[in-house]
Design an enzyme around this catalytic site. Sequence first.
Site, PDB file in Angstrom:
ATOM      1  N   GLU A 294      41.110  41.688  45.679  1.00  0.00           N
ATOM      2  CA  GLU A 294      40.748  42.014  47.116  1.00  0.00           C
ATOM      3  C   GLU A 294      39.423  42.809  47.103  1.00  0.00           C
ATOM      4  O   GLU A 294      38.326  42.733  48.182  1.00  0.00           O
ATOM      5  CB  GLU A 294      41.769  42.860  47.779  1.00  0.00           C
ATOM      6  CG  GLU A 294      41.842  42.659  49.375  1.00  0.00           C
ATOM      7  CD  GLU A 294      42.943  43.402  50.003  1.00  0.00           C
ATOM      8  OE1 GLU A 294      44.013  43.021  49.465  1.00  0.00           O
ATOM      9  OE2 GLU A 294      42.866  43.923  50.973  1.00  0.00           O
ATOM     10  N   HIS A 323      56.216  30.678  27.245  1.00  0.00           N
ATOM     11  CA  HIS A 323      56.939  29.581  27.176  1.00  0.00           C
ATOM     12  C   HIS A 323      56.806  28.787  28.610  1.00  0.00           C
ATOM     13  O   HIS A 323      57.392  28.108  29.060  1.00  0.00           O
ATOM     14  CB  HIS A 323      58.502  29.804  27.067  1.00  0.00           C
ATOM     15  CG  HIS A 323      58.795  30.604  25.979  1.00  0.00           C
ATOM     16  ND1 HIS A 323      58.924  29.910  24.996  1.00  0.00           N
ATOM     17  CD2 HIS A 323      58.606  31.991  25.450  1.00  0.00           C
ATOM     18  CE1 HIS A 323      59.239  30.587  23.600  1.00  0.00           C
ATOM     19  NE2 HIS A 323      58.837  31.772  24.077  1.00  0.00           N
ATOM     20  N   LYS A 437      44.566  38.669  59.463  1.00  0.00           N
ATOM     21  CA  LYS A 437      45.608  39.464  60.357  1.00  0.00           C
ATOM     22  C   LYS A 437      45.205  39.043  61.907  1.00  0.00           C
ATOM     23  O   LYS A 437      46.056  39.187  62.792  1.00  0.00           O
ATOM     24  CB  LYS A 437      45.011  41.028  60.139  1.00  0.00           C
ATOM     25  CG  LYS A 437      45.617  41.638  58.928  1.00  0.00           C
ATOM     26  CD  LYS A 437      45.391  43.096  59.022  1.00  0.00           C
ATOM     27  CE  LYS A 437      45.803  43.690  57.551  1.00  0.00           C
ATOM     28  NZ  LYS A 437      45.259  45.359  57.558  1.00  0.00           N
TER      29      LYS A 437
HETATM   30  O1  PA5 Z   1      43.614  47.397  50.102  1.00  0.00           O
HETATM   31  C1  PA5 Z   1      43.703  47.240  51.344  1.00  0.00           C
HETATM   32  O2  PA5 Z   1      43.181  47.633  52.203  1.00  0.00           O
HETATM   33  C2  PA5 Z   1      44.808  46.132  51.959  1.00  0.00           C
HETATM   34  O3  PA5 Z   1      45.463  45.382  50.989  1.00  0.00           O
HETATM   35  C3  PA5 Z   1      45.968  47.105  52.641  1.00  0.00           C
HETATM   36  O4  PA5 Z   1      46.675  47.922  51.774  1.00  0.00           O
HETATM   37  C4  PA5 Z   1      46.878  46.233  53.352  1.00  0.00           C
HETATM   38  O5  PA5 Z   1      46.489  45.053  54.285  1.00  0.00           O
HETATM   39  C5  PA5 Z   1      48.040  47.257  54.117  1.00  0.00           C
HETATM   40  O6  PA5 Z   1      47.088  47.783  54.907  1.00  0.00           O
HETATM   41  P1  PA5 Z   1      47.615  49.110  55.691  1.00  0.00           P
HETATM   42  O7  PA5 Z   1      47.947  50.038  54.693  1.00  0.00           O
HETATM   43  O8  PA5 Z   1      46.612  49.410  56.754  1.00  0.00           O
HETATM   44  O9  PA5 Z   1      48.996  48.711  56.237  1.00  0.00           O
END
Ligand code: PA5
Length: 470
Positions: A294, A323, A437
């Site tokens: 990410e 494996h 989202k």
């Molecule tokens: O790293 C990030 O920002 C995302 O992966 C969030 O952790 C994830 O989308 C969840 O978001 P939130 O904590 O706002 O619910």
Amino acid sequence: MSKTIKTDINYLMAETLGYQYGISPEVINDKAAQAAQALKAVQKARGTGWLGWTELPYNQDAIVEDILQTAKSINERFESFVVLGIGGSALGPIAVHQALKHLHYNEGTKAQRGHPRFYVEDNIDPERMKALLDVIDVKTTCFNIITKSGGTAETMSQYLIISDLLKKAVGETWHEHIIATTDKEKGNLIKLAKKEGFKLFFVPSSVGGRFSELSPVGLLPAAVCGIDIKAMLQGAKDMDERCKNENLWENPALLQAVIQYIAMEEMGINIHVMMPYADSLKYMADWFCQLWAESLGKSVTRRGMAVNVGQTPVKSLGVTDQHSQLQLYTEGPYDKVVTFLRVEDFRVKQGIPHGCEDFPDVAFLGGKSLNALIEAEYQGTRYALLRSGRMSQTITFPKVDEHTIGQFIYLFEMATAYTGELLDIDAFNQPGVEESKIASYAVLGNTGEKYLSKQKEMASLPEAKSEYII
Ligand code: PA5
């Protein structure tokens, strides 16, 4: 206190792997000036913008005391503790629990566990929610709703389900079963928490989800299960010292960043496999996958130039995946670097008894230990990769404990930040995730303006052809 974790890059260096497939020290040294720039930029921005996580090991004394007090009262009152969260609000708590608690923690007796049963619900599969509700009693369960943005659909729908059940099961004290961990100002959860009177912890606004494990996001669930969170933070502090070093060859995060930058930009190594040889570290690889994917998977530089960079992280478990996946790693495309996680001193030793004397290939195992076997298999796999010209490196944990886990988390957070600098991308945003989202909300019929226009946009897609559905 345990010792430091060490990164061994010998098996990706040209001297060991050969000049055709390995990286020479000269190539790394050529990047020294760029690395110095990256170090300077990250260190200068510490604690500001999206770099609030750099200061978490230092600025949470009062928060840690509050967490420990809260954990104590949860322990006294509740049988189960459930985290409701997703992504950066779930992967850290899962990974740390797996690393530091009994591998069958929930199946132990209360006396064995010494702490509440622990669940992290990081998906919205309806069968999974039913399965959770089948094994817990909401009357004796504390729910920690974790969402930095305070509005993630998955987490908030879980909240709606659980709060409804709690109201019906325990009446007016239902709010005592909920702890909210969220941004201090933004989002809906903070408003709800204030209205309903939930106990609150905050994710600092300068800390993004995937960098939040050392904030209350990770510290409260860990403390509830009896994990020494002060030692975790100390591990992070100790790693931070090493990662500030201006000497590239003595700075594990910066060296990691330079190696992966060279791998991606100059060698087409666009897949990064993390392969722990320890079940305790299995979900650390998941945590790493989110952080790396990410943060570094980006289409444009900070100046808007198209780049489409990033290494696809892959989780693989030693020896299990020898494996299943190893064949590809040794003979498939030359597009991977493997990071082994290795444990020097397991917390138990399991001997292998003598037996099967008539079968020499079985009998030779007798008198050895699973500890020696897993080490030998790691060495064998590392050698097989070397023989086929594939890059690997090894991060050794002297032992798995709070201190080394804190070091590991901070090491990769810092390595991610430095790699982002080298690539000149914004490692702290996630526009691709945001797009998904918005599209999901649009599908579900949210009538907000941006969702309505997304609905229109999605409706303009060509109709699915029946001949493509077989
Ligand atoms: O790293 C990030 O920002 C995302 O992966 C969030 O952790 C994830 O989308 C969840 O978001 P939130 O904590 O706002 O619910």
